[in-house]
Write an enzyme that holds these catalytic residues in place. Structure first.
Site, mmCIF file in Angstrom:
data_model
loop_
_atom_site.group_PDB
_atom_site.id
_atom_site.type_symbol
_atom_site.label_atom_id
_atom_site.label_comp_id
_atom_site.label_asym_id
_atom_site.label_seq_id
_atom_site.Cartn_x
_atom_site.Cartn_y
_atom_site.Cartn_z
ATOM 1 N N ASP A 472 49.419 5.196 -35.434
ATOM 2 C CA ASP A 472 48.821 4.538 -35.425
ATOM 3 C C ASP A 472 48.358 4.083 -36.747
ATOM 4 O O ASP A 472 48.143 2.476 -36.733
ATOM 5 C CB ASP A 472 47.448 4.379 -34.205
HETATM 6 O O1 CEZ Z 1 44.912 8.391 -31.077
HETATM 7 C C1 CEZ Z 1 46.296 8.730 -30.806
HETATM 8 C C2 CEZ Z 1 47.194 7.275 -29.829
HETATM 9 O O2 CEZ Z 1 46.508 7.430 -28.518
HETATM 10 O O3 CEZ Z 1 47.127 8.445 -32.092
HETATM 11 C C3 CEZ Z 1 49.081 8.692 -31.994
HETATM 12 C C4 CEZ Z 1 49.497 7.748 -31.572
HETATM 13 O O4 CEZ Z 1 51.262 7.908 -30.909
HETATM 14 C C5 CEZ Z 1 48.797 7.806 -30.001
HETATM 15 O O5 CEZ Z 1 49.402 7.004 -29.074
HETATM 16 C C6 CEZ Z 1 49.647 8.867 -33.578
HETATM 17 O O6 CEZ Z 1 49.089 7.887 -34.129
HETATM 18 O O7 CEZ Z 1 43.642 4.968 -34.736
HETATM 19 C C7 CEZ Z 1 44.252 6.295 -34.969
HETATM 20 O O8 CEZ Z 1 43.734 6.470 -36.236
HETATM 21 C C8 CEZ Z 1 43.863 7.524 -34.002
HETATM 22 O O9 CEZ Z 1 44.885 8.124 -34.709
HETATM 23 C C9 CEZ Z 1 44.207 6.984 -32.977
HETATM 24 O O10 CEZ Z 1 44.852 6.849 -32.619
HETATM 25 C C10 CEZ Z 1 44.801 8.624 -32.463
HETATM 26 C C11 CEZ Z 1 43.254 9.346 -32.148
HETATM 27 O O11 CEZ Z 1 43.513 10.798 -32.461
HETATM 28 C C12 CEZ Z 1 43.059 9.806 -30.058
HETATM 29 O O12 CEZ Z 1 42.994 11.055 -29.841
#
Ligand code: CEZ
Length: 778
Positions: A472
């Site tokens: 993300d």
């Molecule tokens: O969310 C996860 C996502 O829900 O992070 C994963 C991704 O593959 C999942 O779909 C890896 O990036 O935005 C951020 O910086 C956060 O890191 C969120 O995206 C992350 C959280 O840890 C949610 O629990």
């Protein structure tokens, strides 16, 4: 007594202080609650957007659940004060906020409730929290027992702070007709359109009591007085002053006085949660607030939890892992599939991967997920950022940022779903999408998604990354339109390969996808093989990253895992990658996702490099990434390394590990702190977040990797990959309506089914309802 006692039915923690953030969680289709052993809570319900009913004392920002979230004295919690009226001595159960010493403490998490038993000199208090299935509310049962040698006069006070409900309008009082404390507010807003939208919101919060209280207090500030939460004035007084909260932060606190003879007990029942109006309050009260009501709710909730069935039951030389896999892991998988993590716009990749888990615990949920996701496919074949769970649901937060990987998860889900169910008929289902209104088959739609991936490439044949992929916060590699993702290119290759195989098994021609998969693998080998591992990508400015030349972010795990799955890496490359990972990324708590973690912003990589080193995507043991690697190791027959890393996902069983990670083994968290070589003192610490794509891939890795019990068109294929330390293992596998009692023995040749020696490794012509007795060697 050991610090933690763990089995398939319960997990008991015997100290209120050793693991201060240890918690369990309960959910139903309307809400979830994360409850710490000490009494602090994070809970939310859906209306339909996620909402709170007990809040902080100041205005909270709207955010998803925070990792490693700390607690503080005024953190939302559920507190039960008990005062000895003769001596004035005070304590609170479970532990906060008074923090008085206890003789004995047991915090017990079971699949369907959370309990405490706390012994103080001469007094025992037992608490049970459970949820009903059909409403968003908490059901609390509290039993006080005089365990001393003399009669006791005690005052008992449930005290649930409600926090700042609204800066526009908030109040609370006790309503004897409704049977408890009713707080009310107006959800704050500024736009006229929100006035109309907010009309249906549940703006009341109630704490109903089965017994009428002697007195009550609803003003948080007056409740605390000068004594504070640790020794509230309202509780130190002989009697609460029936205070009504008029535009001030409310608390739901009540007083009950009891004279308990030796060995005498008294039981209280409370209902806590949001409500819309008085009619709803009366309905909740008559439905639940009685011994019979609680018993019925408990029974229904246990049945709801049990409805998430299991694909396996294992009995191995590792009883700790057995307990987790036989009960807690499928529970976590079921939670994900059933609630979509309590979000109304789940990220498409999460939605589809959570359904990979549902394949094993509730296949009909996986099918629904697939059809729902495809109904929101774009006209160009790509999958959107986020699936709207109801019409009008808004795409929020991360779903407003363009990520390019959402289309790769369809084929991965399909492989798992079809192998488990053999429901190839789903490929002919017609799905209309909201954008064009056109009805197309599932098969055409998944082909279109893969074709979209095939053309979303640069001149090298690598996939564009835009503002992120699975990762993300990797938002600045390609935001100018040129940067490419090495990981995504490999994931595309994997998806194309799987999809071509599915088409072939369905009697169609999958060759175009198979050759496109090869082209992606070749492009990766040409442009991003860095000698000992694959690079992570190439930035907008044509800079390769995740390569040896980098001092930070030198090696990323995901490209290696997907190169094993996609077939990009030959045997020589495989060995070099596995060695490099062992050397640079493995820790006592699992394998890190990036190493070394970044210590400063890289503007051509993005926000991920700003996260603290060792936290989340910046080099933690990010379990979702770790399980991709483990799964891929099973794909290429590396059972020792796979099991070694898989086993590290679970906390315990020794105290040292519990103390280090701080978490009970009732769920796998999204990460443990990494950057082991940079910050060893913090490494291993749990994020405590139970929302994670890890659960589904972990379940799949155990079933299909470790035990090698994988479905195929012909039936059940059996290729166990037990670790060398296990001489044998027994597994019951539930598959296509039949039961397989499988005995795996090291050194035993061949496969026998019901005493008959079989040629090959597949049991065919499976008859639903039948039990097969299988013996197999490794
Ligand atoms: O969310 C996860 C996502 O829900 O992070 C994963 C991704 O593959 C999942 O779909 C890896 O990036 O935005 C951020 O910086 C956060 O890191 C969120 O995206 C992350 C959280 O840890 C949610 O629990």
């Amino acid at each position: 007594m050991s610090l933690v006692d763990f089995s398939a039915d319960r997990c008991t923690l015997t100290s209120p202080t050793a693991l201060p953030l240890a918690a369990g969680f309960l959910w139903n289709p309307h809400m979830m609650i994360h409850m710490t052993a000490r009494g602090y809570t994070t809970a939310q319900f859906m209306q339909p957007e996620p909402s709170k009913y007990a809040r902080a004392q100041i205005m909270e920002a709207k955010h998803f659940m925070l990792p490693e979230q700390g607690t503080y004295a005024h953190h939302p919690g559920r507190f039960f004060y008990v005062k000895d009226r003769e001596t004035g001595s005070l304590f609170s159960a479970p532990y906060e906020p008074v923090r008085a010493p206890v003789d004995c403490f047991a915090f017990e998490v079971t699949p369907a409730d959370i309990r405490w038993t706390i012994d103080r000199p001469g007094l025992r208090i037992e608490l049970t929290l459970t949820l009903p299935v059909d409403d968003a509310c908490e059901l609390w049962e509290v039993r006080l027992t005089n365990t001393g040698k003399r009669d006791r006069q005690v005052s008992f006070y449930p005290a649930f702070p409600l926090g700042l409900m609204s800066w526009m309008n908030q109040s609370a009082t006790h309503d004897p007709a409704l049977g408890g404390i009713v707080a009310d507010c107006v959800t704050p807003y500024q736009k006229i359109e929100d006035y109309f939208k907010n009309k249906t919101l549940k703006d009341k919060v109630i704490l109903l009591s089965e017994q009428a209280p002697l007195a009550f207090e609803t003003r948080q500030a007056r409740f605390e007085g000068e004594g504070g939460l640790h020794k509230p004035d309202a509780i130190m007084a002989v009697q609460m002053s029936d205070g009504v909260a008029l535009y001030e932060n409310p608390i739901a606190a009540m007083q009950f006085d009891h004279n308990l003879a030796k060995d005498e007990s008294v039981t209280h029942r409370f209902l806590f949660g949001p409500a819309f109006d008085e009619a709803e309050i009366s309905r909740l009260k008559s439905l639940y607030l009685s011994e019979v009501g609680f018993a019925k709710a408990r029974e229904a909730y246990a049945a709801y939890i049990a409805a998430g069935t299991k694909a396996i039951d294992m009995d191995t030389p590792d009883p700790h892992l057995d307990a987790f896999v036989n009960s807690w892991l499928p529970r976590q998988v079921y939670y994900h599939g059933d609630t979509n993590r309590l979000s109304t716009d789940p990220q498409t990749r999460n939605f589809l991967q959570d359904a990979i888990g549902s394949v094993y615990v509730k296949p009909e949920t996986a099918r629904k997920t697939l059809l729902k996701a495809l109904s929101q496919q774009h006209a160009n074949g790509s999958m959107p950022d986020g699936i709207r769970m109801y019409e009008g649901a808004e795409l929020k937060y991360i779903n407003t940022v363009p990520h390019t990987d959402h289309s790769v998860w369809l084929a991965l889900l399909m492989e798992a779903y079809l192998d488990e169910t053999d429901d190839y008929a789903v490929l002919d289902e017609l799905v209309s999408d909201t954008e064009t209104g056109e009805a197309r088959t599932v098969r055409d739609r998944i082909s279109a998604a893969n074709q979209w991936l095939m053309q979303a490439v640069d001149q090298r044949g690598l996939n564009f990354i835009d503002q992120g992929d699975w990762n993300d916060p990797m938002n600045m590699v390609g935001w100018k339109g040129k940067g490419v993702s090495g990981w995504l290119s490999l994931a595309t290759a994997h998806s194309l390969r799987l999809w071509s195989q599915i088409l072939e098994r369905d009697g169609r021609d999958g060759s175009a996808f198979a050759s496109a998969a090869k082209a992606f693998n070749e492009a990766m080998n040409t442009h991003l093989w860095d000698g000992d591992w694959y690079g992570r990508g190439i930035t907008d400015d044509d800079v390769k990253f995740g390569v040896k030349a980098d001092i930070e972010g030198r090696i990323y795990l995901n490209p290696q895992s997907f190169a094993l799955m996609s077939g990009a890496a030959d045997a020589g490359k495989q060995q070099r990658m596995v060695d490099a990972i062992a050397d640079q990324m493995e820790t006592p708590y699992g394998v890190e996702m990036i190493a070394p973690a970044y210590t400063h912003m890289r503007e051509d990589v993005g926000r991920l490099t700003q996260k603290f080193p060792g936290v989340a995507e910046n080099g933690s043991v990010y379990n979702h990434a770790a399980i991709f690697y483990i799964y891929s190791l099973y794909q290429v027959n590396e059972p020792e390394k796979a099991f070694e890393l898989l086993r590290k996902m679970l906390t315990g069983p020794n105290d040292e590990d519990y103390l280090r990670r701080g978490q009970l083994p009732v769920f796998v968290p999204n990460y443990y702190r990494g950057a082991h070589r940079q910050h060893p003192e913090a490494s291993g610490r749990s994020s405590h977040l139970f929302n994670t794509g890890t659960a589904s891939w972990l379940y799949r890795s155990v079933i299909e990797g470790l035990f090698g019990l994988k479905g195929c068109r012909e039936g059940l294929r059996i290729r166990p990959q037990l670790p060398a330390t296990w001489p044998s293992a027994q597994v019951t596998r539930h598959f296509r309506g039949a039961t397989f009692e499988v005995e795996i023995t090291r050194g035993r040749p061949g496969l026998t089914v019901d005493g008959q020696t079989m040629a090959g490794d597949t049991i065919t012509d499976i008859v639903a309802g039948k039990t097969y007795h299988v013996q197999v060697g490794v």
